[in-house]
Design a protein around this motif. Structure first.
Motif, PDB file in Angstrom:
ATOM      1  N   LEU A   1       0.833  -1.205   0.000  1.00 32.14           N
ATOM      2  CA  LEU A   1       0.000   0.000   0.000  1.00 32.14           C
ATOM      3  C   LEU A   1       0.868   1.256   0.000  1.00 32.14           C
ATOM      4  N   PHE A   2       1.905   1.244   0.824  1.00 35.03           N
ATOM      5  CA  PHE A   2       2.773   2.413   0.901  1.00 35.03           C
ATOM      6  C   PHE A   2       3.480   2.637  -0.434  1.00 35.03           C
TER       7      PHE A   2
ATOM      8  N   HIS B   1       3.642   8.071  -2.982  1.00 32.44           N
ATOM      9  CA  HIS B   1       4.092   9.175  -3.811  1.00 32.44           C
ATOM     10  C   HIS B   1       2.933  10.102  -4.169  1.00 32.44           C
ATOM     11  N   GLN B   2       1.798   9.515  -4.536  1.00 35.58           N
ATOM     12  CA  GLN B   2       0.647  10.322  -4.931  1.00 35.58           C
ATOM     13  C   GLN B   2       0.089  11.126  -3.753  1.00 35.58           C
ATOM     14  N   ILE B   3      -0.051  10.461  -2.589  1.00 33.34           N
ATOM     15  CA  ILE B   3      -0.621  11.143  -1.430  1.00 33.34           C
ATOM     16  C   ILE B   3       0.324  12.236  -0.934  1.00 33.34           C
ATOM     17  N   THR B   4       1.632  11.955  -0.960  1.00 36.16           N
ATOM     18  CA  THR B   4       2.612  12.958  -0.536  1.00 36.16           C
ATOM     19  C   THR B   4       2.487  14.230  -1.367  1.00 36.16           C
ATOM     20  N   ARG B   5       2.285  14.050  -2.655  1.00 38.76           N
ATOM     21  CA  ARG B   5       2.152  15.208  -3.541  1.00 38.76           C
ATOM     22  C   ARG B   5       0.944  16.061  -3.136  1.00 38.76           C
TER      23      ARG B   5
ATOM     24  N   ALA C   1       4.411  14.208   6.051  1.00 35.95           N
ATOM     25  CA  ALA C   1       3.617  13.452   5.085  1.00 35.95           C
ATOM     26  C   ALA C   1       3.720  11.952   5.356  1.00 35.95           C
ATOM     27  N   ASP C   2       4.952  11.470   5.576  1.00 41.82           N
ATOM     28  CA  ASP C   2       5.133  10.047   5.857  1.00 41.82           C
ATOM     29  C   ASP C   2       4.358   9.624   7.099  1.00 41.82           C
ATOM     30  N   ASN C   3       4.414  10.443   8.152  1.00 40.71           N
ATOM     31  CA  ASN C   3       3.686  10.112   9.381  1.00 40.71           C
ATOM     32  C   ASN C   3       2.189  10.038   9.122  1.00 40.71           C
TER      33      ASN C   3
END
Length: 203
Positions: free
Chosen positions: A29-30, A35-39, A52-54
């Motif tokens: 899942l990660f 990458h998309q969610i971080t953006r 973002a990672d947290n």
């Protein structure tokens, strides 16, 4: 040689595996969504990489605890997870801001109330004189109350010691705490009332 692992390529397949409690689904899942969610978190909320990672890890863990809460008929999994990650990031930021504000306010209070030993001694002497005057005027007749207030003015904070002068040392600790608090509150109200009744009389 073990077969080479194939990266996940399909949201619905990932969701199916989450429902089946696949033991390696978290890393997939990660890899698939991070990458998309971080953006989105960076562009919409200004999140840094660590924040973002947290938020993403918290979101994925929450999703895996209850994957059935996601309904594929209502939208894509990436949309569902991104919305949840934004909430996680915002909630964490709000909590950190609140903590920082409390720490600043606490620091200001400590600074305002920080007294030198000389100032503390002067305050103590003045308070003891005021207590003596209250006793002389007949406002406080119970010796236990006088001893109790004297201990408080000397900085005593031990519930057991305060209860002892009130004759309450045999009570269970929780009852002792409540009794000491009641006595302290009663005496503070008495002193406040006396101060309002006779604010200008010299002490």
């Amino acid at each position: 040689m073990p077969p080479r692992r194939v990266p996940p390529t399909d949201e619905l397949d990932l969701h199916r595996r989450a429902l089946q409690r696949d033991p390696v689904i978290l890393s997939d899942l990660f890899e698939f969504f991070a990458h998309q969610i971080t953006r989105f978190l960076r562009d919409d909320l200004g999140c840094g990489e660590d924040a973002a990672d947290n938020a993403i890890f918290d979101t994925l863990l929450a999703y895996l605890e209850q994957p059935d809460r996601y309904d594929p008929k209502k939208g894509r999994l990436i949309t569902y997870l991104t919305r949840a990650a934004k909430y996680q990031a915002w909630d964490r930021r709000r909590s950190e801001m609140s903590t920082a504000r409390r720490e600043r306010e606490f620091g200001r209070v400590v600074e305002l109330w920080r007294r030198t030993p000389k100032e503390e001694m002067e305050d103590f002497v003045e308070a003891m004189r005021a207590l003596e005057q209250i006793v002389k005027r007949g406002h406080l007749n119970d010796e236990r109350d006088v001893a109790f207030l004297g201990l408080i003015l000397r900085g005593e904070r031990s519930t057991e010691r305060l209860a002892e002068v009130l004759g309450l040392g045999s009570l269970p600790l929780e009852q002792m705490r409540r009794a000491v608090k009641r006595h302290r509150d009663r005496l503070m109200k008495l002193l406040e009332r006396l101060g309002k009744e006779d604010p200008d009389e010299p002490t």
